[in-house]
Design a protein around this motif. Structure first.
Motif, short mmCIF file in Angstrom:
data_model
loop_
_atom_site.label_atom_id
_atom_site.label_comp_id
_atom_site.label_asym_id
_atom_site.label_seq_id
_atom_site.Cartn_x
_atom_site.Cartn_y
_atom_site.Cartn_z
N GLU A 35 -4.41 6.74 -40.89
CA GLU A 35 -4.65 5.63 -41.79
C GLU A 35 -6.10 5.67 -42.26
N ALA A 36 -6.34 5.16 -43.40
CA ALA A 36 -7.64 5.35 -44.04
C ALA A 36 -8.76 4.67 -43.29
N SER A 37 -8.54 3.55 -42.68
CA SER A 37 -9.67 2.79 -42.16
C SER A 37 -9.57 2.48 -40.67
N ARG A 38 -8.71 3.14 -39.94
CA ARG A 38 -8.57 2.82 -38.52
C ARG A 38 -9.22 3.92 -37.67
N TRP A 39 -10.00 3.48 -36.67
CA TRP A 39 -10.70 4.41 -35.75
C TRP A 39 -10.20 4.12 -34.33
N GLU A 74 -20.63 18.84 -40.23
CA GLU A 74 -21.69 18.27 -41.04
C GLU A 74 -21.63 16.75 -40.93
N ARG A 75 -22.81 16.18 -41.15
CA ARG A 75 -22.90 14.72 -41.05
C ARG A 75 -22.38 14.08 -42.34
N THR A 76 -21.72 12.92 -42.18
CA THR A 76 -21.19 12.19 -43.34
C THR A 76 -21.77 10.78 -43.33
N PRO A 77 -21.92 10.21 -44.49
CA PRO A 77 -22.46 8.85 -44.53
C PRO A 77 -21.42 7.84 -44.04
N ALA A 78 -21.93 6.72 -43.64
CA ALA A 78 -21.03 5.66 -43.17
C ALA A 78 -20.16 5.18 -44.31
N PRO A 79 -18.87 4.93 -44.07
CA PRO A 79 -17.98 4.47 -45.15
C PRO A 79 -18.36 3.05 -45.57
#
Length: 1190
Positions: A35-39, A74-79
């Motif tokens: 799901e797109a927004s679940r961690w 690689e590092r990614t920015p916070a959503p």
């Protein structure tokens, strides 16, 4: 990159378990779901290139796994966040660390992860990056590109090769066509030849002109080529190639001889001993045979291959290519390394096996083989140790004559560097085993054998000729004079000094030694050295006046026999001082070590071996010192490398002083320091002994037990069955008034064979006391010797009659057996350390002023006395054996005089120390030298007579004696410091080593005189007679032990100007030719002058050796090892080897010939007007006997 992997469930569970326990990185991470927004928070574990995740930290089964090979992280920015929720929660999410794992497989979704802290996120990214093997993949890609590039190059080369092959085929076709045309032209010429012949017959003048023209063209061409060849022959390049070829030829000859030596070692010793070890009653076992010879057979096979390769190269002369041969030899150097490491152990095993009489007899039978040429097994075992330095010198000479652009230069330089690395190890081993080989060589020279020389701890000190004076009853010397020929002939003895024993031998005509039946082997522990023997009533002048103060006495007191005295005469005062210094130093070492052993072991919990082991600075390697496995004469490991500070510390260590270390240090100190530094250290140890001595040394010096006053010793202990005396460091002269001498004995009664040193407390009253031992403290089977104080005025009658001896002890200390009653005066208890220090300080005849009971127990006073003793000991050795240091350096001499005068002003100085200081001052101050020490310049001034003798009027005996006298004077004048640093090979050699260059010049002048005298005769008979006379002179020189003179004459007779005179040599008798061959074999340089070395061992000094032999040895040592290591430490093993050679040279320098000068003969020998230069000699030789036409 691997796109898929096969695994089963069991394999995955096992890897998951390993990841949980041993994973590279483990911890909680949040994983983004589909799901797109679940961690979802999972527990991750990374193991090698596999990433597992579990539902929780305690989960045993993984929820999933990822193969990370080929991935990237690689590092990614916070959503972006919605506005829903509290502001604090949004800030916490924004601070979290987000990163994404991208997989290289098609269709696999990226893995998005986050963690709470930035530092943890970076660590996870770094761990995942390493697990992806990205660097290895990049390197693989680079290698693949290089491989493709190389494949393209190979293909290109193949194409080029095919093109060249086609061109060659075309050229071959063209050559065949041209050949056919030439054949056709030749046929045409043959058809036309009759016409030309007819024309030439018709015109003979033209034919003559053509012949003249052809002759001139040929003559001009030959002249031109002759000029070209002559110019090349004289060019530097041709000279360099000639020298290079000569080096190779010499190398082949040396290799042939070395292979022959290895063949004798294997077939003459190794294989017969293997057979003997397999017999029913083997004199040696197989293990000992393997330990002695190790891989000698393999070394022989290796060098046979190398030798065959060298001979094959000579077939291609003058083109000599050697680098590939050394490439074959270098990989097998580990065989040599094993042999080198085993060499010392090999000689020790051999020495132990020789104690078996059956083996010794069998070995002598093998050595009697004519192929051995009188050489011993130890000599053959040593040959491989010198082969590597010989290769290094050969390569050094080859490189000197090899151009820099030569194809072999780099290979030769690489071979030289590898051999030098091995040579450094070999030089250390040769240094460590030099003493064992020397002892075994002397033992073989003694017909009766000498078991004490098979002790590997026995160190050789010096040897020389002394005259033994016969004695009569009551110890009085017989009325003999030094000039008596019978005394010289019958009383001449060959003496050998070792650290524990003194050998007195006679030498037979064949060179073999025979020990004296009585007093041939003197144990130094039983000896008392007396420098100036007493005079008697019948002889008021004393023996000192009778023999010119050249005599000294050794009193021997064996425990199981009557005492006796040996009186010896030295050739000169300088030699007497050297003998006295060495003997007294050896006696000091033995007695101090024995006394220290008993004092510490009987009255302390610290034994002597434990004392040395406890001080790690004496045996443990450190940054500023490295030790060898070999022990010196004081049972302390020898120094291999050390800093200057550590060497000076060992020199001034008050616990011991090894005479071999002292000799090596004084011979070579100028290489790594200066005399001023050494003297400053001695002055510092005298003025501030506590600050100059290491703290650990002081602690161990006084590490005694105060509670244990009496200790029992096992009756089987051998050390208490010997006799020790408290040794002063210096011999005592008779300059002072006679005093009573007393010995400090550590032996009990002979019946008990045991004793123990006990330092008892006594009361302060002056009344006699009785001291007894309780049964508990001393059982009946054992008795103990007790050291007590005694009144100074109650000495025995025997002490009154005894001479002034060097081993003495303070009067207030003496020994008694337990249970005895001794009158006692006021005194204090003496600690073991005090007794030891007083003994080593040579507290002598009576108590000095201020030496009261309190000071006896004062540790500071003991240390100061011991430090004074050490300083005087070193100075006495320095002044008596190295007087040249003070003759050439007046500032050093004045500083030593000032130090000695300061010592004399010490109010606490003991009488024995005061006498020793006065003796050193007297030796430094006296300027008179012995009459025999003449200089060449003095002799030249004395030979200014109006008329010189001619060659015909001089006898061969006169010539030989005066040549020997001149050669020895020149040889004796060389100071030992010129042998350091290879100064004779430097550009400024005349300034650095003037006396060595003068010796070389004198050798050449004498050789030129011999050659010039022969060539001065015009008729053949006179020249032949001159040759026979000079050969007779050389033979007399051999009888006089002047081997330098033998080589001067034989080298002159071998010069090309004389050697080519075949008609003259045809007139020389066969006996003379045979004698000359014998002389040449004696002084031949073959095998490092092996025959000359053996001859020098078997001759009594005086003698004149060939100086070039020792210079070659020193060059081997200098070329093989540096003076300092890479860490800046002094290579003391190299110093020890140099010291051994210098000691042997000085042995021959110190003993002078007693030959009267004959001015007329010397003037003839030194007349330079008779000498013809080398070029004129050869021209004169060509006039006498022209070259035969080719």
């Amino acid at each position: 990159m691997q796109k898929s992997v096969r695994y089963n469930e069991g394999h995955a569970l096992y890897l998951a378990m390993l990841a949980r326990k041993e994973g590279t990185k483990r911890g909680f991470l949040s994983k983004k779901a589909a799901e797109a927004s679940r961690w979802h928070e999972k527990w991750f574990a990374l193991y090698q290139n596999v990433l597992f995740y579990f539902e929780g930290e305690q989960s045993g089964r993984p929820a999933g796994m990822y193969l990370l090979e080929g991935c990237s992280c690689e590092r990614t920015p916070a959503p972006p966040r919605t506005n829903a929720g509290p502001a604090g929660a949004r800030d916490a999410l924004d601070k979290q660390y987000y990163f994404t794992v991208l997989f290289g497989h098609d269709g696999q979704k990226p893995l998005e992860l986050r963690c709470e802290e930035e530092q943890a996120g970076k660590e996870w990214m770094e761990a995942i990056h390493q697990a992806s093997y990205a660097d290895i993949l990049i390197e693989r890609e680079v290698l693949m590109q290089k491989y493709i590039h190389l494949v393209q190059i190979v293909e290109t080369e193949k194409i080029a090769t095919n093109q060249l092959r086609h061109q060659l085929e075309d050229q071959d076709t063209e050559i065949e066509r041209l050949k056919s045309e030439i054949v056709a032209l030749n046929k045409t010429k043959e058809r036309m030849r009759p016409y030309h012949v007819h024309q030439e017959e018709e015109d003979p003048d033209i034919k003559k002109i053509k012949k003249v023209q052809s002759f001139m063209r040929g003559w001009l061409c030959r002249r031109k080529w002759k000029t070209i060849v002559q110019d090349y022959i004289c060019s530097p390049h041709a000279e360099s190639m000639r020298k290079r070829n000569q080096i190779v030829f010499t190398m082949v000859e040396a290799e042939t001889e070395y292979v022959h030596q290895l063949y004798i070692l294997v077939n003459g010793f190794l294989r017969p001993l293997r057979m003997a070890a397999s017999s029913k009653k083997p004199p040696i076992n197989h293990d000992d045979v393997s330990s002695i010879f190790l891989n000698s057979e393999t070394i022989m096979f290796l060098h046979e291959i190398f030798h065959q390769g060298l001979k094959a190269r000579l077939a291609n002369w003058p083109t000599l290519v050697l680098a590939d041969l050394f490439d074959i030899l270098l990989p097998m150097l580990n065989i040599y390394q094993e042999f080198v490491r085993n060499h010392q152990y090999s000689l020790q095993v051999l020495a132990n096996c020789k104690q078996n009489r059956d083996f010794d007899k069998l070995l002598k039978q093998y050595e009697a083989n004519p192929a051995c040429e009188g050489r011993m097994l130890e000599t053959f075992l040593t040959y491989p140790m010198f082969q590597i330095p010989r290769y290094i010198i050969t390569l050094h000479e080859l490189l000197a004559h090899t151009p820099h652009e030569h194809v072999e230069r780099k290979s030769l330089e690489f071979a030289k560097s590898k051999l030098e690395e091995l040579s450094r190890v070999m030089h250390d081993e040769v240094s460590d085993t030099e003493n064992i080989r020397k002892n075994l060589a002397i033992e073989r020279m003694i017909v009766e054998g000498c078991d004490i020389l098979l002790d590997t701890s026995q160190t050789f000190i010096r040897q020389g000729s002394l005259i033994q004076v016969p004695s009569v009853e009551r110890g009085k010397l017989s009325k003999v004079r030094l000039g008596s020929l019978s005394l010289k002939k019958e009383g001449e003895r060959q003496c050998f000094l070792f650290t524990k024993h003194f050998l007195i031998c006679t030498r037979s005509s064949g060179g073999k030694l025979h020990l004296l039946k009585t007093g041939g082997v003197l144990s130094l522990i039983q000896c008392t050295l007396i420098e100036e023997p007493d005079g008697s009533d019948d002889d008021p002048k004393g023996s000192g006046h009778m023999f010119g103060h050249l005599d000294f006495k050794i009193v021997v007191e064996p425990p199981d026999a009557a005492s006796f005295t040996v009186v010896l005469l030295a050739p000169s005062r300088q030699e007497k001082a050297a003998w006295m210094s060495d003997i007294s130093q050896c006696v000091d070492n033995i007695r101090c070590n024995g006394l220290m052993t008993i004092v510490f072991e009987e009255n302390s919990k610290v034994t002597v071996p434990h004392m040395i082991k406890s001080d790690a600075r004496l045996h443990k390697d450190d940054t500023d010192i490295c030790f060898s496995k070999t022990l010196n004469s004081c049972k302390v490991p020898q120094i291999r490398y050390a800093s200057v500070e550590r060497l000076l510390e060992r020199l001034t260590d008050l616990r011991f002083l090894s005479i071999d270390f002292l000799n090596t240090f004084l011979h070579t100190y100028r290489i790594f320091t200066t005399a001023t530094v050494v003297l400053a250290k001695l002055s510092d140890i005298y003025k501030r002994p506590f600050t100059s001595i290491p703290v650990r040394s002081l602690e161990l010096f006084f590490a005694t037990s105060q509670n244990n006053r009496e200790h029992l010793v096992d009756g089987k202990s051998p050390r208490l069955c010997r006799k020790f005396s408290s040794p002063p460091p210096l011999a005592v002269s008779r300059t002072s008034s006679p005093v009573r001498a007393r010995k400090l004995s550590l032996t009990s009664s002979l019946n008990s064979r045991i004793g123990a040193l006990d330092l008892t407390n006594s009361s302060s009253s002056s009344s006699p006391t009785t001291t007894t031992h309780s049964p508990a403290a001393s059982p009946p089977p054992h008795t103990a010797a007790v050291l007590e104080s005694a009144p100074a005025d109650k000495a025995g009658d025997s002490a009154d009659m005894s001479p002034c001896r060097s081993p003495t002890t303070p009067r207030h200390l003496r020994y008694r057996q337990p249970g005895g009653q001794v009158a006692d005066s006021a005194h204090c208890s003496v600690s073991p350390a005090s007794a030891f220090a007083i003994a080593t300080a040579a507290a002598g005849h009576g108590s000095p002023p201020g030496f009261n009971n309190e000071r006896t127990c004062d540790k500071e006073f003991i240390i100061r006395r011991t430090a004074t003793n050490r300083v005087l000991n070193v100075l006495r050795h320095w002044v008596s054996k190295h007087a040249q240091d003070f003759e050439l350096n007046n500032e050093l001499k004045m500083n030593v005089l000032n130090l000695l005068e300061e010592v004399l002003r010490d109010p606490d100085l003991l009488p024995q120390e005061r006498k020793a200081t006065a003796n050193i001052l007297r030796a430094l101050s006296q300027d008179d030298q012995d009459d025999i020490h003449l200089k060449l310049e003095d002799i030249i001034q004395m030979t200014d007579c109006p008329k010189a003798e001619c060659f015909e009027t001089l006898s061969a005996m006169e010539l030989a004696e005066q040549i020997t006298l001149l050669d020895h004077i020149v040889f004796r004048s060389i100071p030992y410091e010129e042998f350091l640093g290879q100064g004779w090979m430097k550009l400024d050699k005349n300034e650095r080593t003037p006396y060595i260059m003068k010796t070389s010049q004198h050798f050449n002048e004498m050789s030129n005189l011999v050659a010039s005298q022969i060539m001065n005769y015009a008729d053949i008979s006179s020249r032949a007679n001159a040759i026979e006379k000079w050969v007779a002179v050389a033979d007399i020189c051999r009888c006089l032990h002047n081997y330098n003179g033998v080589l001067e004459i034989t080298s002159a007779l071998n010069r090309s100007a004389i050697y080519r005179l075949k008609k003259t040599w045809a007139k020389v008798s066969k006996q003379t030719k045979a004698l000359m061959d014998k002389l040449q074999k004696t002084v031949s340089s073959e095998g490092r002058f092996k025959n000359l070395r053996e001859t020098l061992k078997n001759c009594n000094p005086p003698a004149v050796p060939y100086l070039g032999m020792y210079l070659t040895d020193l060059a081997f040592i200098e070329e093989g090892t540096p003076n300092f290591t890479e860490e800046g430490l002094v290579n003391f093993s190299k110093m020890r080897m140099i010291s051994h050679i210098i000691r042997e040279i000085r042995q021959f320098q110190q003993t002078a010939y007693r030959i009267d000068q004959q001015p007329k003969v010397i003037q003839y020998l030194l007349d330079k007007a008779l000498v013809i230069d080398e070029d004129s000699l050869y021209e004169l030789s060509l006039k006498i006997e022209p070259r035969l036409p080719a």
